[in-house]
Design a protein around this motif. Structure first.
Motif, PDB file in Angstrom:
ATOM      1  N   THR B  72     -15.176 -11.519 -14.580  1.00 60.39           N
ATOM      2  CA  THR B  72     -15.013 -12.784 -15.347  1.00 60.39           C
ATOM      3  C   THR B  72     -14.491 -12.490 -16.741  1.00 60.39           C
ATOM      4  OG1 THR B  72     -17.343 -12.843 -16.092  1.00 60.39           O
ATOM      5  CG2 THR B  72     -16.802 -13.971 -14.029  1.00 60.39           C
ATOM      6  N   SER B  73     -13.417 -11.722 -16.784  1.00 59.40           N
ATOM      7  CA  SER B  73     -12.847 -11.365 -18.083  1.00 59.40           C
ATOM      8  C   SER B  73     -11.378 -11.741 -18.155  1.00 59.40           C
ATOM      9  CB  SER B  73     -13.016  -9.869 -18.343  1.00 59.40           C
ATOM     10  OG  SER B  73     -12.241  -9.114 -17.428  1.00 59.40           O
ATOM     11  N   PHE B  74     -10.907 -11.866 -19.375  1.00 60.93           N
ATOM     12  CA  PHE B  74      -9.506 -12.206 -19.632  1.00 60.93           C
ATOM     13  C   PHE B  74      -9.129 -11.531 -20.948  1.00 60.93           C
ATOM     14  CE2 PHE B  74      -5.683 -14.263 -18.793  1.00 60.93           C
ATOM     15  CZ  PHE B  74      -5.269 -15.093 -19.822  1.00 60.93           C
ATOM     16  N   HIS B  75      -9.081 -10.232 -20.946  1.00 62.90           N
ATOM     17  CA  HIS B  75      -8.845  -9.461 -22.166  1.00 62.90           C
ATOM     18  C   HIS B  75      -7.376  -9.484 -22.562  1.00 62.90           C
ATOM     19  CE1 HIS B  75     -12.881  -8.343 -21.587  1.00 62.90           C
ATOM     20  NE2 HIS B  75     -12.712  -7.204 -20.933  1.00 62.90           N
ATOM     21  N   LEU B  76      -7.165  -9.594 -23.847  1.00 66.31           N
ATOM     22  CA  LEU B  76      -5.814  -9.595 -24.423  1.00 66.31           C
ATOM     23  C   LEU B  76      -5.433  -8.160 -24.772  1.00 66.31           C
ATOM     24  CD1 LEU B  76      -3.479 -11.425 -25.555  1.00 66.31           C
ATOM     25  CD2 LEU B  76      -4.644 -11.246 -27.759  1.00 66.31           C
ATOM     26  N   LYS B  77      -4.198  -7.807 -24.453  1.00 67.08           N
ATOM     27  CA  LYS B  77      -3.786  -6.419 -24.673  1.00 67.08           C
ATOM     28  C   LYS B  77      -2.366  -6.357 -25.217  1.00 67.08           C
ATOM     29  CE  LYS B  77      -6.679  -4.660 -20.929  1.00 67.08           C
ATOM     30  NZ  LYS B  77      -6.773  -3.794 -19.731  1.00 67.08           N
ATOM     31  N   LYS B  78      -2.100  -5.230 -25.884  1.00 72.22           N
ATOM     32  CA  LYS B  78      -0.749  -4.932 -26.326  1.00 72.22           C
ATOM     33  C   LYS B  78      -0.611  -3.427 -26.348  1.00 72.22           C
ATOM     34  CE  LYS B  78       2.711  -6.095 -29.798  1.00 72.22           C
ATOM     35  NZ  LYS B  78       3.014  -6.827 -31.061  1.00 72.22           N
ATOM     36  N   PRO B  79       0.462  -2.891 -25.801  1.00 70.96           N
ATOM     37  CA  PRO B  79       0.590  -1.430 -25.693  1.00 70.96           C
ATOM     38  C   PRO B  79       0.700  -0.717 -27.035  1.00 70.96           C
ATOM     39  CG  PRO B  79       2.086  -2.551 -24.190  1.00 70.96           C
ATOM     40  CD  PRO B  79       1.532  -3.597 -25.106  1.00 70.96           C
ATOM     41  N   SER B  80       1.330  -1.368 -28.010  1.00 70.19           N
ATOM     42  CA  SER B  80       1.554  -0.715 -29.294  1.00 70.19           C
ATOM     43  C   SER B  80       1.399  -1.755 -30.405  1.00 70.19           C
ATOM     44  CB  SER B  80       2.956  -0.099 -29.326  1.00 70.19           C
ATOM     45  OG  SER B  80       3.221   0.499 -30.574  1.00 70.19           O
ATOM     46  N   ALA B  81       0.351  -1.625 -31.180  1.00 69.73           N
ATOM     47  CA  ALA B  81       0.049  -2.627 -32.202  1.00 69.73           C
ATOM     48  C   ALA B  81       0.968  -2.522 -33.413  1.00 69.73           C
ATOM     49  CB  ALA B  81      -1.402  -2.478 -32.651  1.00 69.73           C
ATOM     50  N   LEU B  82       1.230  -3.665 -34.011  1.00 67.18           N
ATOM     51  CA  LEU B  82       1.991  -3.742 -35.260  1.00 67.18           C
ATOM     52  C   LEU B  82       1.083  -4.268 -36.372  1.00 67.18           C
ATOM     53  CD1 LEU B  82       5.218  -5.494 -33.902  1.00 67.18           C
ATOM     54  CD2 LEU B  82       4.926  -3.045 -34.371  1.00 67.18           C
ATOM     55  N   VAL B  83       1.383  -3.860 -37.588  1.00 71.50           N
ATOM     56  CA  VAL B  83       0.609  -4.374 -38.723  1.00 71.50           C
ATOM     57  C   VAL B  83       0.667  -5.902 -38.750  1.00 71.50           C
ATOM     58  CG1 VAL B  83       0.446  -4.434 -41.237  1.00 71.50           C
ATOM     59  CG2 VAL B  83       0.887  -2.261 -40.077  1.00 71.50           C
ATOM     60  N   SER B  84       1.810  -6.441 -38.383  1.00 71.08           N
ATOM     61  CA  SER B  84       1.986  -7.902 -38.390  1.00 71.08           C
ATOM     62  C   SER B  84       1.170  -8.610 -37.314  1.00 71.08           C
ATOM     63  CB  SER B  84       3.462  -8.249 -38.220  1.00 71.08           C
ATOM     64  OG  SER B  84       3.970  -7.686 -37.022  1.00 71.08           O
TER      65      SER B  84
END
Lengths: 116, 114
Positions: B72-84
Motif C-alpha cells: 500500500t505504497s506510492f513512493h515518489l522517486k527520481k534517479p538523480s536529484a537536482l538542487v532545484s
C-alpha cells in the motif's frame, strides 16, 4: 496545460473587515472548484467544494457564514473572509477540476492573507 | 475514509543522488493517487498520478512513482536529484466517487544539497 489564477496574491487587512479572494480558471471551464487553507509547515485543509450555480459544500468545522463562497460562472469562484480576525491569517489556495475528466486538480498560486 | 501518510517530515539528499519520498495509503476500493510539489509561497503543481495500469508511473521533471499494492505504497522517486528539486512534496488520494475531494498527506520537505 490548465492554468488557474488567484487574486490577490497577498492581502493585508484590518481585523473586522472582509476580504475577497478570486480564483479563475484561465483556459478551461471548471464546474467544480475547491478552496484549501494551508497553515505554516502543514498540509492543505480542504475548506469547501464550490459548484457552479449551486451552494458550496463545506467541510466539517468550517464556518460557512464566515467563509462565503460564490461560484457564479464556469471560470470564477470567490472566497470572502468576513469579519476577519488574526487567526484567519493563512495561505489560501484554490483548485479547479478540468472537465476533460483527467482526474487531477489544477491549483492556483495561493493568496497570503494577513489580518492585523 | 481514504487517507495517505507521509512518514518523513524532511528528506535530505545530495545533488546527483537518487531520491525517494515515501507515501503509504489507506483506501477502500481502487486507489487514485497523486503527487504534487509546492515551491515557497506558491500553489501546488501536479507531478503525476496513478489511476490504473502500469505500477511505475512517470511524471513531470523526471519524477516517477511506484504503486505497490501489497505494501500500500506510492513512493515518489527520481534517479538523480537536482538542487532545484528542493520543495515541499504532497501525496494525495481521491476521496469518494465521481472525483471530488483530494485528501493530502502532511507533506515532506525535500532538501537537495549541492
Amino acid at each position: 496545460g490548465a492554468v488557474v489564477s488567484q487574486h490577490p496574491s497577498r492581502v493585508i487587512c484590518k481585523s473586522g473587515t472582509s476580504v475577497k479572494i478570486e480564483c479563475r480558471s484561465l483556459d478551461f471551464q471548471a464546474t467544480t472548484m475547491f478552496w484549501y487553507r494551508q497553515f505554516p509547515k502543514k498540509s492543505l485543509m480542504l475548506m469547501a467544494t464550490s459548484n457552479e450555480g449551486s451552494k458550496a459544500t463545506y467541510e466539517q468545522g468550517v464556518e460557512k457564514d464566515k467563509f462565503l463562497i460564490n461560484h457564479a460562472s464556469l471560470t470564477l469562484s470567490t472566497l470572502t473572509v468576513t469579519s476577519a480576525h488574526p487567526e484567519d491569517s493563512s495561505f489560501y489556495i484554490c483548485s479547479a477540476k478540468s472537465e476533460r475528466g483527467t482526474y487531477e486538480q489544477y491549483f492556483g498560486p495561493g493568496t497570503r492573507l494577513t489580518v492585523t | 475514509a481514504q487517507s495517505v501518510a507521509q512518514p518523513e517530515d524532511q528528506v535530505n539528499v545530495a545533488e546527483g543522488n537518487p531520491l525517494t519520498v515515501k507515501c503509504t495509503y489507506s483506501v477502500s476500493g481502487n486507489p487514485y493517487l497523486f503527487w504534487y510539489v509546492q515551491y515557497p509561497n506558491r500553489g501546488l503543481q501536479f507531478l503525476l498520478k496513478y489511476i490504473t495500469g502500469d505500477n511505475l508511473v512517470k511524471g513531470s521533471y523526471g519524477f516517477e512513482a511506484e504503486f505497490n499494492k501489497s505494501q500500500t505504497s506510492f513512493h515518489l522517486k527520481k534517479p538523480s536529484a537536482l538542487v532545484s528539486d528542493s520543495a515541499l512534496y504532497f501525496c494525495a488520494v481521491r476521496d469518494g466517487w465521481g472525483f471530488q475531494k483530494l485528501v493530502f498527506g502532511t507533506g515532506t520537505r525535500l532538501l537537495v544539497s549541492p
